[in-house]
Design a protein around this motif. Structure first.
Motif, PDB file in Angstrom:
ATOM      1  N   ALA A  28       0.828  -1.204   0.000  1.00 51.47           N
ATOM      2  CA  ALA A  28       0.000   0.000   0.000  1.00 51.47           C
ATOM      3  C   ALA A  28       0.867   1.260   0.000  1.00 51.47           C
ATOM      4  N   LYS A  29       1.954   1.234   0.759  1.00 54.78           N
ATOM      5  CA  LYS A  29       2.855   2.391   0.769  1.00 54.78           C
ATOM      6  C   LYS A  29       3.481   2.590  -0.610  1.00 54.78           C
ATOM      7  N   TRP A  30       3.817   1.495  -1.272  1.00 59.41           N
ATOM      8  CA  TRP A  30       4.338   1.596  -2.636  1.00 59.41           C
ATOM      9  C   TRP A  30       3.298   2.230  -3.556  1.00 59.41           C
ATOM     10  N   ALA A  31       2.031   1.797  -3.421  1.00 65.56           N
ATOM     11  CA  ALA A  31       0.963   2.383  -4.234  1.00 65.56           C
ATOM     12  C   ALA A  31       0.819   3.873  -3.940  1.00 65.56           C
ATOM     13  N   ALA A  32       0.904   4.242  -2.665  1.00 67.94           N
ATOM     14  CA  ALA A  32       0.793   5.651  -2.293  1.00 67.94           C
ATOM     15  C   ALA A  32       1.916   6.472  -2.918  1.00 67.94           C
ATOM     16  N   SER A  33       3.109   5.882  -3.024  1.00 68.04           N
ATOM     17  CA  SER A  33       4.241   6.603  -3.610  1.00 68.04           C
ATOM     18  C   SER A  33       4.023   6.908  -5.087  1.00 68.04           C
ATOM     19  N   VAL A  64      -6.236  -3.084  10.343  1.00 67.78           N
ATOM     20  CA  VAL A  64      -5.860  -3.028   8.928  1.00 67.78           C
ATOM     21  C   VAL A  64      -6.179  -1.652   8.352  1.00 67.78           C
ATOM     22  N   ALA A  65      -7.416  -1.204   8.559  1.00 69.51           N
ATOM     23  CA  ALA A  65      -7.818   0.085   8.011  1.00 69.51           C
ATOM     24  C   ALA A  65      -6.999   1.218   8.619  1.00 69.51           C
ATOM     25  N   GLY A  66      -6.708   1.124   9.912  1.00 69.25           N
ATOM     26  CA  GLY A  66      -5.953   2.175  10.574  1.00 69.25           C
ATOM     27  C   GLY A  66      -4.523   2.274  10.087  1.00 69.25           C
ATOM     28  N   SER A  67      -3.873   1.114   9.906  1.00 67.24           N
ATOM     29  CA  SER A  67      -2.490   1.135   9.434  1.00 67.24           C
ATOM     30  C   SER A  67      -2.396   1.692   8.020  1.00 67.24           C
ATOM     31  N   LEU A  68      -3.384   1.367   7.176  1.00 65.80           N
ATOM     32  CA  LEU A  68      -3.391   1.907   5.820  1.00 65.80           C
ATOM     33  C   LEU A  68      -3.674   3.409   5.831  1.00 65.80           C
ATOM     34  N   ALA A  69      -4.584   3.827   6.700  1.00 66.67           N
ATOM     35  CA  ALA A  69      -4.901   5.253   6.781  1.00 66.67           C
ATOM     36  C   ALA A  69      -3.674   6.061   7.175  1.00 66.67           C
ATOM     37  N   GLU A  70      -2.856   5.519   8.066  1.00 66.94           N
ATOM     38  CA  GLU A  70      -1.626   6.218   8.469  1.00 66.94           C
ATOM     39  C   GLU A  70      -0.674   6.372   7.288  1.00 66.94           C
ATOM     40  N   GLY A  72      -1.765   6.953   4.338  1.00 64.02           N
ATOM     41  CA  GLY A  72      -2.467   7.781   3.370  1.00 64.02           C
ATOM     42  C   GLY A  72      -3.291   7.008   2.368  1.00 64.02           C
ATOM     43  N   ILE A  73      -3.672   5.780   2.725  1.00 64.59           N
ATOM     44  CA  ILE A  73      -4.398   4.902   1.804  1.00 64.59           C
ATOM     45  C   ILE A  73      -5.709   4.444   2.435  1.00 64.59           C
ATOM     46  N   ALA A  74      -6.784   4.506   1.646  1.00 65.61           N
ATOM     47  CA  ALA A  74      -8.076   3.965   2.050  1.00 65.61           C
ATOM     48  C   ALA A  74      -8.282   2.603   1.392  1.00 65.61           C
ATOM     49  N   ILE A  75      -9.157   1.808   1.961  1.00 65.84           N
ATOM     50  CA  ILE A  75      -9.582   0.568   1.306  1.00 65.84           C
ATOM     51  C   ILE A  75     -10.791   0.924   0.446  1.00 65.84           C
TER      52      ILE A  75
END
Length: 352
Positions: A28-33, A64-70, A72-75
């Motif tokens: 997810a962090k890669w996608a955010a980048s 899961v949702a919280g770690s992604l939100a941190e 900068g990514i939503a599900i």
């Protein structure tokens, strides 16, 4: 009207066994980048998502949702494509589709179907725990081997297939209603729900179920030579999800829609990286915006030529360029003469 959300990225084609593609948060962090704001998660990939825990534990879903939100990514949504496929499998495909099921179920089609139904229901429950209003799935297929038959199909064969498909899906759709989550069937060759007519046949048999909705992917319509813009006009009330995927169809004197049994690279119809094919995404985004589509624009990368990482990067940019920030006023408001009802009646000759 609402502004379409995005860009999102469907992770199924990017999950792998090496970092950062082997775990949800790094992926997810890669996608955010690359500029993505959301990810669509396949529930059948244990490297990315523990479906059993998600269906049973609100804490797991919140984590899961919280770690992604941190990051900068939503599900955007969950995907149960693979499990939905296994709800209905013609015996001709048993050996191939056994690879999608746990090893203990291979060679046991009835047990495999029961497992798949449970997996789709768990995915719906997990979607509800994550606060997601829709979930993606395939319908599976019983009649697909008889799509273009010779000899002709026996009378009642297709009707029997769709009756059975509806019988299998009706309890799942009822569970979706209980969870408050739409099932979005991706209209897709290889599925019994592969165009508008077949979707309508299914919808009639499930009593117009309000949770039997659609995932719109124009690439599959290009490959069928189907009008993907008119499809939005017809079915916009049922479209809840959107895959940004591209394709091209270049028929020749040697091959057309069916592809002559050739590999993807040599077919007349090929999936392409977003922006490299024939889909008019400007028209697609305009149509969906016109009909107040409330969901995400999610890139699904599939291409026989381009590297997936390049396709992902370019896909994020394409979606950003095509999302229409909807207007909050009419373009000709500057010419408003400020007239009221009495003026309108005089203009119509109804008052002196």
């Amino acid at each position: 009207m609402r502004t379409i959300r995005g860009p999102g990225l469907f992770l199924a084609q990017f999950a792998g066994d090496t970092a950062p593609f082997d775990d949800l948060l790094p992926l997810a962090k890669w996608a955010a980048s690359l500029g993505y704001e959301g990810v669509q998660i396949p529930t059948g990939d244990q490297r990315l998502f523990d479906l059993e825990s998600a269906a049973a534990s609100q804490d797991y879903c919140d984590d899961v949702a919280g770690s992604l939100a941190e990051a900068g990514i939503a599900i955007t949504e969950l995907s149960a494509h693979v499990q939905g496929q296994l709800v209905a499998v013609h015996p001709a495909y048993d050996i191939c589709f056994d690879g999608f099921a746990p090893p203990s179920l291979r060679g046991l089609p009835a047990a495999r179907t029961e497992w798949a139904v449970d997996e789709v229901k768990r995915s719906l429950t997990a979607s509800r725990r994550l606060g997601l209003p829709a979930m993606a799935a395939f319908s599976g297929a019983l009649a697909w081997p008889y799509l273009y038959p010779w000899p002709q199909r026996p009378p009642g064969l297709v009707e029997e297939a769709f009756d059975e498909l509806a019988r299998r899906w009706r309890p799942i759709l009822d569970h979706a209603e209980e969870e408050g989550v739409d099932i979005c069937f991706e209209i897709h060759p290889g599925e019994d729900l592969h165009d508008g007519v077949s979707y309508e046949m299914f919808l009639e048999r499930v009593g117009g179920h309000p949770r039997a909705c659609l995932l719109y992917d124009p690439s599959h319509f290009v490959l069928q030579h189907l009008d993907y813009l008119e499809f939005i006009d017809i079915y916009h009330e049922r479209i809840r999800m959107f895959h940004v995927k591209d394709a091209e169809l270049n028929p020749t004197g040697r091959q057309g829609v069916y592809g002559g049994y050739q590999p993807w690279l040599k077919r007349a119809g090929r999936f392409r990286s977003p922006g490299d094919g024939q889909v008019d995404f400007g028209a697609v985004f305009s149509k969906l915006t016109e009909y107040d589509f409330a969901g995400w624009a999610v890139v699904e990368w599939e291409c026989c030529l381009k590297h997936p990482e390049d396709g992902a990067r370019e896909g994020a940019a394409l979606v950003k360029d095509h999302i229409i920030r909807v207007t909050d006023r009419a373009f000709d408001d500057f010419a408003d003469a400020g007239t009221g009802r009495s003026d309108n009646r005089r203009l119509l000759g109804l008052e002196e």
